[in-house]
Design a protein around this motif. Structure first.
Motif, mmCIF file in Angstrom:
data_model
loop_
_atom_site.group_PDB
_atom_site.id
_atom_site.type_symbol
_atom_site.label_atom_id
_atom_site.label_comp_id
_atom_site.label_asym_id
_atom_site.label_seq_id
_atom_site.Cartn_x
_atom_site.Cartn_y
_atom_site.Cartn_z
ATOM 1 N N VAL A 24 0.841 -1.198 0.000
ATOM 2 C CA VAL A 24 0.000 0.000 0.000
ATOM 3 C C VAL A 24 0.878 1.252 0.000
ATOM 4 O O VAL A 24 0.593 2.229 -0.689
ATOM 5 N N LEU A 25 1.961 1.221 0.773
ATOM 6 C CA LEU A 25 2.866 2.374 0.815
ATOM 7 C C LEU A 25 3.458 2.657 -0.566
ATOM 8 O O LEU A 25 3.518 3.815 -0.989
ATOM 9 N N GLN A 26 3.896 1.607 -1.261
ATOM 10 C CA GLN A 26 4.451 1.792 -2.602
ATOM 11 C C GLN A 26 3.418 2.389 -3.554
ATOM 12 O O GLN A 26 3.735 3.282 -4.353
ATOM 13 N N ILE A 27 2.190 1.914 -3.483
ATOM 14 C CA ILE A 27 1.144 2.373 -4.386
ATOM 15 C C ILE A 27 0.770 3.821 -4.108
ATOM 16 O O ILE A 27 0.588 4.626 -5.023
ATOM 17 N N ILE A 28 0.677 4.177 -2.821
ATOM 18 C CA ILE A 28 0.312 5.551 -2.464
ATOM 19 C C ILE A 28 1.406 6.531 -2.865
ATOM 20 O O ILE A 28 1.130 7.615 -3.379
ATOM 21 N N VAL A 37 -2.222 -3.467 -10.839
ATOM 22 C CA VAL A 37 -1.537 -3.822 -9.592
ATOM 23 C C VAL A 37 -2.231 -4.991 -8.907
ATOM 24 O O VAL A 37 -3.422 -5.259 -9.133
ATOM 25 N N PHE A 38 -1.450 -5.645 -8.048
ATOM 26 C CA PHE A 38 -1.932 -6.785 -7.259
ATOM 27 C C PHE A 38 -1.581 -6.514 -5.800
ATOM 28 O O PHE A 38 -0.421 -6.234 -5.479
ATOM 29 N N VAL A 39 -2.567 -6.569 -4.911
ATOM 30 C CA VAL A 39 -2.342 -6.239 -3.502
ATOM 31 C C VAL A 39 -2.929 -7.331 -2.607
ATOM 32 O O VAL A 39 -3.848 -8.053 -2.998
ATOM 33 N N LYS A 40 -2.368 -7.408 -1.390
ATOM 34 C CA LYS A 40 -2.859 -8.340 -0.374
ATOM 35 C C LYS A 40 -2.921 -7.604 0.960
ATOM 36 O O LYS A 40 -1.997 -6.869 1.309
ATOM 37 N N GLY A 41 -4.008 -7.803 1.709
ATOM 38 C CA GLY A 41 -4.115 -7.132 3.004
ATOM 39 C C GLY A 41 -5.453 -7.389 3.670
ATOM 40 O O GLY A 41 -6.086 -8.437 3.442
ATOM 41 N N TRP A 42 -5.900 -6.408 4.473
ATOM 42 C CA TRP A 42 -7.102 -6.569 5.270
ATOM 43 C C TRP A 42 -8.085 -5.423 5.024
ATOM 44 O O TRP A 42 -7.684 -4.282 4.793
ATOM 45 N N ILE A 43 -9.358 -5.738 5.136
ATOM 46 C CA ILE A 43 -10.412 -4.742 4.957
ATOM 47 C C ILE A 43 -10.627 -3.997 6.273
ATOM 48 O O ILE A 43 -10.855 -4.608 7.319
ATOM 49 N N LEU A 66 -5.746 2.398 1.605
ATOM 50 C CA LEU A 66 -5.905 2.503 0.161
ATOM 51 C C LEU A 66 -7.341 2.139 -0.177
ATOM 52 O O LEU A 66 -7.863 1.139 0.321
ATOM 53 N N GLN A 67 -7.973 2.931 -1.005
ATOM 54 C CA GLN A 67 -9.361 2.667 -1.358
ATOM 55 C C GLN A 67 -9.449 1.722 -2.549
ATOM 56 O O GLN A 67 -8.818 1.925 -3.579
ATOM 57 N N LEU A 68 -10.261 0.663 -2.377
ATOM 58 C CA LEU A 68 -10.594 -0.239 -3.469
ATOM 59 C C LEU A 68 -12.017 0.065 -3.914
ATOM 60 O O LEU A 68 -12.944 0.064 -3.090
ATOM 61 N N GLY A 96 -8.150 13.356 -5.701
ATOM 62 C CA GLY A 96 -6.752 13.377 -6.109
ATOM 63 C C GLY A 96 -5.874 12.334 -5.463
ATOM 64 O O GLY A 96 -4.645 12.423 -5.552
ATOM 65 N N GLN A 97 -6.477 11.330 -4.816
ATOM 66 C CA GLN A 97 -5.693 10.284 -4.159
ATOM 67 C C GLN A 97 -5.675 9.017 -5.007
ATOM 68 O O GLN A 97 -6.617 8.752 -5.773
ATOM 69 N N ASN A 98 -4.593 8.247 -4.860
ATOM 70 C CA ASN A 98 -4.499 6.984 -5.591
ATOM 71 C C ASN A 98 -5.516 5.984 -5.054
ATOM 72 O O ASN A 98 -5.674 5.829 -3.834
ATOM 73 N N GLU A 99 -6.196 5.302 -5.944
ATOM 74 C CA GLU A 99 -7.143 4.259 -5.561
ATOM 75 C C GLU A 99 -7.127 3.184 -6.640
ATOM 76 O O GLU A 99 -6.640 3.399 -7.753
ATOM 77 N N ILE A 100 -7.645 2.016 -6.304
ATOM 78 C CA ILE A 100 -7.656 0.902 -7.245
ATOM 79 C C ILE A 100 -9.089 0.591 -7.636
ATOM 80 O O ILE A 100 -9.955 0.367 -6.778
ATOM 81 N N THR A 101 -9.360 0.605 -8.906
ATOM 82 C CA THR A 101 -10.630 0.083 -9.417
ATOM 83 C C THR A 101 -10.425 -1.405 -9.632
ATOM 84 O O THR A 101 -9.739 -1.833 -10.568
ATOM 85 N N ALA A 102 -10.965 -2.190 -8.716
ATOM 86 C CA ALA A 102 -10.653 -3.621 -8.663
ATOM 87 C C ALA A 102 -11.547 -4.418 -9.601
ATOM 88 O O ALA A 102 -12.773 -4.270 -9.593
ATOM 89 N N ASP A 103 -10.918 -5.262 -10.401
ATOM 90 C CA ASP A 103 -11.710 -6.169 -11.242
ATOM 91 C C ASP A 103 -11.856 -7.539 -10.592
ATOM 92 O O ASP A 103 -12.669 -8.349 -11.015
ATOM 93 N N LYS A 104 -11.055 -7.775 -9.540
ATOM 94 C CA LYS A 104 -11.167 -9.047 -8.831
ATOM 95 C C LYS A 104 -10.767 -8.864 -7.376
ATOM 96 O O LYS A 104 -9.720 -8.293 -7.080
#
Length: 463
Positions: A24-28, A37-43, A66-68, A96-104
């Motif tokens: 998440v730090l790298q993506i932000i 991108v591919f991420v792993k973590g907790w909701i 990070l917002q999904l 203006g913040q980085n977020e992921i539009t998740a397809d899976k």
């Protein structure tokens, strides 16, 4: 042959195989818009709206979530606390913040809140309640920040000492001596009846059979560090220490971490104070530069760091007593010493700037401290606002006869320590800094039990 040896740093990328997973730090901080991108973590939270479902997601690498954005249906088993993996395209949010539009989004581990998970979404809890769930406490946002700060402070300490020529020495956890002489020690012995019986010698008690003498969990690595300092000059250790003190106060633990430093050819106490002051200021400055968000999360506000740019106060013990009795109207009992209340009063008197109290009475300090005139020793305590003592140290007694007279009555098993004064002796000095108390001071945390991942105190060793 070795006179021109140089350190060679080989890039980790030459050996390490990186996966496609991004933190998440790298993506932000460094994510490229439009990148898959591919991420792993907790909701951390779930918000369902007409335009889609929004998940606050974190993997522990930073305090920022990070917002999904989920535009399709979401697995109904995914809830707050669930672990997931997700793939998607990195985009900019309307803010203006980085977020992921998740397809899976794939469920890795379910977290059924109805089955007893103790932390409800968007609800705050008192530290005492959270402490009842030490195994789950790292999942709370504030404590995760605390753990990252502990790591950052540890790294800053090692880097500072390495830069200044100190060598890290691994001193033993099991030892035959009580360095402080206060008797607050844990005894070490096997918990195996068959083994104990097989090792017992004639007329030897069970608690001495395994090591042919009594053994304890260390209260300090200092004496072993002194042995190393007589060869390497500048040394330190940073590890767990143990005190069998029957106290459950906000400032005491049975197991805690302590930074200890020893330096040879140390003849002036002020030189030692300079090292302590520079270390504390340097580490704090690094934390303020790199971990401001986590610090504010723990404190609930910005750290008042004005003291970092001020010289620490230096007063002698006799001056401290004069201030306490004549200016602050405090009662100081003879032969009792300066209490915690007195320590806090002194730092408040000096406008919350840390205070060195030096040149203590001989009878109030351990045997190894160097004697000076008027039955005093060249020793110090460092007092921090709202905490009291966070560090203590001294010049060490390097006179063989003086040291032998003290050891004979307090600890007869330290002939090896006397040898340091017999063969190539030099003046030495050192100190110990309570790591958790330093963390308390920086973060404004009330209880020291909330400054260490898994605290131990009397009547508490549950996991």
């Amino acid at each position: 042959m070795f006179t021109n040896c140089k350190k060679v740093l080989i890039p980790l990328s030459k050996y390490r195989r990186y996966s496609d997973t991004k933190s998440v730090l790298q993506i932000i901080e460094k994510g490229q818009i439009g990148q898959k991108v591919f991420v792993k973590g907790w909701i951390k939270s779930i918000r369902k709206q007409k335009t889609g479902t929004f998940l606050d997601f974190n993997d522990g690498s930073t305090m920022q979530n990070l917002q999904l954005v989920i535009l399709h249906s979401l697995d109904t088993k995914i809830s707050v606390g669930s672990s997931v993996s997700a793939t998607g395209v990195l985009q900019k949010s309307p803010k203006g913040q980085n977020e992921i539009t998740a397809d899976k989004v794939k469920l890795v581990g379910e977290c059924d809140l109805a089955k007893g998970y103790p932390f409800a979404p968007r609800k705050s809890y008192e530290p005492k309640y959270i402490r009842e769930y030490l195994h789950l406490r790292p999942r709370t946002r504030k404590f995760a920040s605390l753990l990252r700060i502990r790591h950052a402070a540890t790294l800053a300490i090692h880097q500072y000492l390495d830069k200044n020529g100190y060598f890290n020495i691994h001193t033993p956890i099991i030892t035959s001596n009580d360095c402080e002489g206060a008797g607050e020690i844990f005894k070490v012995m096997p918990d195996n009846e068959q083994l104990k019986k097989s090792m017992v010698k004639e007329n030897q008690p069970l608690d001495s059979a395994y090591f042919d003498g009594k053994a304890y969990l260390t209260v300090s690595g200092q004496l072993h560090l002194e042995a190393a300092a007589h060869s390497l000059n500048k040394v330190y250790c940073f590890g767990p220490t143990f005190r069998a003190e029957n106290s459950r106060s906000r400032l005491h633990l049975s197991e805690f971490y302590m930074l200890e430093l020893e330096q040879a050819f140390m003849e002036k106490l002020d030189d030692l104070l300079d090292i302590v002051e520079d270390l504390v200021k340097n580490v704090t400055t690094v934390l303020l530069q790199n971990n401001q968000g986590d610090i504010e999360m723990c404190r609930g506000k910005k750290l008042d760091d004005s003291w970092v740019n001020k010289e620490f106060v230096r007063i002698q013990h006799s001056e401290a007593l004069d201030i306490l009795t004549n200016k602050l109207n405090k009662v100081v009992k003879p032969n009792v010493g300066i209490s915690k209340e007195h320590e806090l009063a002194l730092t408040e008197y000096f406008e919350n700037v840390p205070v060195f109290v030096t040149n203590w009475p001989l009878e109030e300090k351990p045997f190894y401290m160097k004697g000076i005139s008027n039955n005093k020793v060249a020793a110090f305590d460092l007092l921090a606002p709202n905490i009291g003592e966070i560090a203590g140290g001294s010049l060490r007694e390097n006179d063989y006869d003086q040291l032998k007279s003290k050891i004979s009555s307090s600890n007869p098993h330290l002939e090896w320590y006397l040898d340091l004064r017999k063969f190539g002796s030099v003046p030495t000095g050192g100190f110990g800094l309570g790591f958790e108390r330093y963390i308390q001071f920086i973060l404004g945390i009330d209880s020291i039990k909330d400054c260490i991942p898994f605290p131990r105190w009397p009547h508490n060793c549950s996991l």
